[in-house]
Design a protein around this motif. Structure first.
Motif: not given
Length: 556
Positions: A181-182, A184-186, A190, A193-194
């Protein structure tokens, strides 16, 4: 070297990476290292202990070390995996500390037997964590190195390896999902992301089942448990999700998304579908069924699509910025070494006559759904059907821990669901007793007699002195059998277990009465990771498949 932080590699391997002459290698290597250390001391004009050095115990060099080769105490011993992500050796828990300490040399990519794997990411971060956490708990913390081959396909697992190396204690079995998750977000501002995290988690899981270079028409069964179709459907589900995200992403993220997520999903899905189409072509051709011809065309289309995807990556994506990055051949292996170019799988065609009629096949036969027809009134737990019981390891009825260890679920690890192991790993073996850490699985048999229990484990290697990693197994109150994960240490058995990315250990038991029973798995050694259990009754027959039968019905 100047004043930069450095570590000097010492030691040597034989010509062409072959072992040195048997009987002389140890003395020769010790003399070579002695000479090397003298040279280092002369050049640096410092005591040899003040220059960090490392000696890699790679392949046959570990054999020399195990036979008594002396390594100076200030030198870091670089221990290695088996080139397939399974650690070969760790220091003994009660061993004398070394000034130079220990390191690990790990692989995400490899050239060698049983088969090269270099094309695309097939590494689960859950397995990397499990093995490197094992190493860290055994005090291997001086230096970690990972062989990645081409960087572009491996950026996600590289990031994980380096982040874990920076702070090993930050990661545990429960928070590995957060890493997807982190990350993908980075990387994608954002957005989705999930969804992106789920795609990363699943495509690497599916690819880890069997390396693309090892796939062929025989890998997944087209006749049993609907296996091949389920595998293709799983990949195609990821394709749909990735394509949807790609349509909606902000334009500045699309090149990165294609390279990091979409291409691996599209290419891996296409490859698996091609081999399943090949299998169906061969099945129907053998039956004389004209459906074979359609699958021959399908194989050709999918083979060409592989080239089209690669060409887009090379010439259109980011205006050709990453040209040649995915040019690694990956179709048509017939030995450990890569073919010179991708080779389309062989297919057959069927001559169609005017009176040709469709033959019996899995394609045009009515699907028969198996059902439990016997009384379930008093059944408890997983219920026998078609002569077998299949259980995912995480679905135990009871987990008995001890003061020193607890059963730890590693979500997503493995071929079908999750893995379970005992943590911490740096513990001495258990003697089995009533208080032993164990897993219990409630099962119900409609028959009695001999049963075979096939326990599916990650292909962990015996990394310590002794004759193998062990566990205990029993039904109800019977005396536990002691099973050895590494009893067969032959090269052939190792090659099979890493190719299949699973090791199946079979025990035989006598069930005296039909009805409810409890299967017990006892912890003896740490580091065994149980993924799945398949129990075959005396009159039953588990059909051939790569992933094993789907999980059985469970009555609470």
């Amino acid at each position: 070297m100047g004043n930069k932080e450095t570590i000097v590699t010492i030691g040597m391997r034989g010509d062409g990476d072959e072992p040195m002459t048997e009987g002389t290698a140890i003395d020769l290597l010790e003399n070579i290292v002695k000479t090397q250390r003298n040279i280092i001391q002369e050049v640096t004009k410092k005591p040899i202990e003040e220059t960090p050095q490392m000696w890699a115990l790679y392949k046959e060099v570990q054999d020399y070390y195990d036979k008594g080769m002396t390594v100076p105490d200030d030198v870091t011993l670089l221990l290695c995996d088996d080139n397939w992500g399974n650690i070969r050796k760790l220091p003994e828990l009660d061993s004398k500390p070394r000034k130079g300490g220990y390191g690990i040399y790990y692989h995400y990519d490899y050239v060698g037997g049983p088969r090269n794997y270099k094309w695309i990411n097939t590494n689960q971060i859950e397995r990397t964590w499990e093995q490197m956490d094992l190493a860290y708990q055994y005090g291997v913390d001086k230096i970690w190195i990972v062989n990645v081959g081409d960087i572009k396909p491996m950026e996600f697992p590289i990031a994980f390896f380096l982040d874990m190396a920076w702070n090993p204690e930050k990661f545990n079995a429960e928070n590995l999902a957060d890493y997807y998750v982190n990350w993908a977000k980075e990387n994608f501002g954002n957005q989705f992301t999930e969804e992106i995290a789920t795609i990363l988690k699943l495509y690497t899981k599916y690819n880890a089942r069997r390396k693309p270079e090892l796939l062929d028409a025989k890998t997944y069964s087209v006749t049993n448990y609907n296996e091949a179709d389920r595998v293709v459907a799983d990949y195609q589900n990821l394709v749909e999700k990735a394509n949807f995200i790609n349509e909606k992403l902000q334009p500045e993220y699309k090149d990165a998304f294609y390279q990091l997520v979409l291409f691996p999903v599209l290419a891996s899905s296409n490859l698996n579908e091609m081999y399943v189409a090949t299998a169906k072509n061969q099945l129907y051709a053998a039956q004389g069924n004209a459906v074979a011809n359609a699958y021959a065309e399908k194989v050709k289309e999918l083979f060409e699509k592989d080239s089209e995807l690669t060409n887009y990556y090379h010439t259109k994506l980011a205006n050709g910025k990453w040209n040649h990055m995915m040019s690694q051949t990956h179709i048509g292996y017939d030995n450990w070494q890569q073919p010179e170019k991708n080779v389309i799988p062989k297919t057959k065609t069927v001559e169609i006559s005017i009176k040709a009629q469709a033959k019996i096949s899995t394609e045009n036969s009515p699907k028969v759904e198996t059902s439990i027809t016997k009384n379930l009134e008093n059944a408890h737990g997983f219920v026998e059907n078609d002569g077998y019981i299949s259980i995912e390891s995480k679905n135990y009825s009871k987990a008995i821990n001890s003061d020193s260890v607890k059963w730890t679920l590693i979500p997503n690890l493995g071929k079908t669901d999750s893995g379970i192991t005992i943590k911490p790993s740096n513990i001495q073996p258990f003697e089995i007793s009533e208080q032993s850490p164990r897993l219990e699985y409630d099962v119900c048999f409609f028959s009695k007699g001999k049963v075979k229990v096939k326990a599916y484990f990650s292909p962990t290697i015996n990394f310590k002195i002794g004759n193998g990693l062990k566990y205990g197994i029993a039904f109800d109150s019977e005396k536990p059998q002691i099973m050895n994960l590494n009893e067969d240490s032959s090269e052939k058995n190792w090659a099979e277990s890493v190719a299949n990315n699973i090791k199946i250990i079979t025990s035989t038991h006598q069930i005296e009465n039909a009805g409810n029973h409890v299967l017990k798995i006892y912890a003896i050694d740490s580091a065994l990771v149980l993924q799945k259990i398949v129990i075959e009754t005396e009159d039953g027959k588990v059909l051939e498949s790569y992933l094993g039968p789907p999980e059985s019905f469970r009555k609470e």
